[in-house]
Scaffold this motif. Structure first.
Motif, PDB file in Angstrom:
ATOM      1  N   GLU A  99      42.581  88.150  52.897  1.00  0.00           N
ATOM      2  CA  GLU A  99      43.363  86.985  52.515  1.00  0.00           C
ATOM      3  C   GLU A  99      44.647  87.414  51.815  1.00  0.00           C
ATOM      4  O   GLU A  99      44.695  88.464  51.185  1.00  0.00           O
ATOM      5  CB  GLU A  99      42.557  86.077  51.589  1.00  0.00           C
ATOM      6  N   TYR A 105      50.104  82.971  49.398  1.00  0.00           N
ATOM      7  CA  TYR A 105      51.335  82.367  49.907  1.00  0.00           C
ATOM      8  C   TYR A 105      51.853  81.353  48.903  1.00  0.00           C
ATOM      9  O   TYR A 105      51.079  80.651  48.252  1.00  0.00           O
ATOM     10  CB  TYR A 105      51.083  81.630  51.229  1.00  0.00           C
ATOM     11  N   TYR A 144      44.551  73.170  51.955  1.00  0.00           N
ATOM     12  CA  TYR A 144      44.745  74.613  52.109  1.00  0.00           C
ATOM     13  C   TYR A 144      44.991  75.357  50.806  1.00  0.00           C
ATOM     14  O   TYR A 144      44.855  76.575  50.768  1.00  0.00           O
ATOM     15  CB  TYR A 144      45.925  74.892  53.046  1.00  0.00           C
ATOM     16  N   CYS A 147      48.659  79.135  48.080  1.00  0.00           N
ATOM     17  CA  CYS A 147      47.502  79.146  48.977  1.00  0.00           C
ATOM     18  C   CYS A 147      46.999  80.572  49.147  1.00  0.00           C
ATOM     19  O   CYS A 147      47.788  81.513  49.229  1.00  0.00           O
ATOM     20  CB  CYS A 147      47.876  78.592  50.348  1.00  0.00           C
ATOM     21  N   LEU A 165      45.083  82.501  51.940  1.00  0.00           N
ATOM     22  CA  LEU A 165      44.760  82.228  53.338  1.00  0.00           C
ATOM     23  C   LEU A 165      44.441  83.489  54.116  1.00  0.00           C
ATOM     24  O   LEU A 165      45.125  84.509  53.970  1.00  0.00           O
ATOM     25  CB  LEU A 165      45.946  81.532  54.012  1.00  0.00           C
ATOM     26  N   TYR A 191      46.055  80.646  58.039  1.00  0.00           N
ATOM     27  CA  TYR A 191      47.513  80.600  57.987  1.00  0.00           C
ATOM     28  C   TYR A 191      48.069  80.012  59.285  1.00  0.00           C
ATOM     29  O   TYR A 191      48.917  79.117  59.259  1.00  0.00           O
ATOM     30  CB  TYR A 191      48.048  82.017  57.739  1.00  0.00           C
ATOM     31  N   LEU A 215      57.210  79.133  53.994  1.00  0.00           N
ATOM     32  CA  LEU A 215      55.961  79.803  53.643  1.00  0.00           C
ATOM     33  C   LEU A 215      56.286  81.240  53.256  1.00  0.00           C
ATOM     34  O   LEU A 215      56.720  82.024  54.100  1.00  0.00           O
ATOM     35  CB  LEU A 215      54.991  79.787  54.834  1.00  0.00           C
ATOM     36  N   LYS A 234      54.999  84.817  51.973  1.00  0.00           N
ATOM     37  CA  LYS A 234      53.836  85.690  51.832  1.00  0.00           C
ATOM     38  C   LYS A 234      54.111  86.628  50.666  1.00  0.00           C
ATOM     39  O   LYS A 234      55.093  87.368  50.674  1.00  0.00           O
ATOM     40  CB  LYS A 234      53.622  86.491  53.122  1.00  0.00           C
TER      41      LYS A 234
END
Length: 97
Positions: free
Chosen positions: A4, A7, A29, A40, A42, A47, A67, A69
């Motif tokens: 995981e 984000y 989410y 989040c 994910l 994702y 989004l 990362k």
């Protein structure tokens, strides 16, 4: 089990009805951080599912979802996906004093 990633997701939705729908999607989410911002955790599969859910809801030429990362602080790098309106990250420029 898939790895995981953390984000940070922000959005600017022009229509109040779509804004509520995007908020509901995001609640499924991650954790609401502040107005139009979620964090989040994910897996790659979740994702991709989130992106598909958001793309179904937004209007590509009116709305904007980013989004980011995130990695550990010492890496100081991030990847992002921009959905909707075009986005250009700020570039680091020298400051002359």
């Amino acid at each position: 089990m898939s790895k995981e990633y953390l984000y940070l997701i922000t959005y600017d939705i022009s229509d109040p009805k779509r804004l509520r729908q995007v908020f509901r999607i995001m609640e499924g989410y991650g954790e609401w951080v502040q107005l139009s911002v979620f964090q989040c955790r994910l897996s790659p599969r979740r994702y991709q599912r989130l992106i598909a859910d958001l793309e179904k809801e937004i209007k590509q030429h009116e709305d904007h979802v980013l989004l980011f990362k995130l990695w550990a602080a010492d890496t100081q790098s991030a990847e992002f996906v921009s959905i909707g309106k075009a986005f250009q990250p700020i570039t680091k420029e020298p400051v002359i004093i």
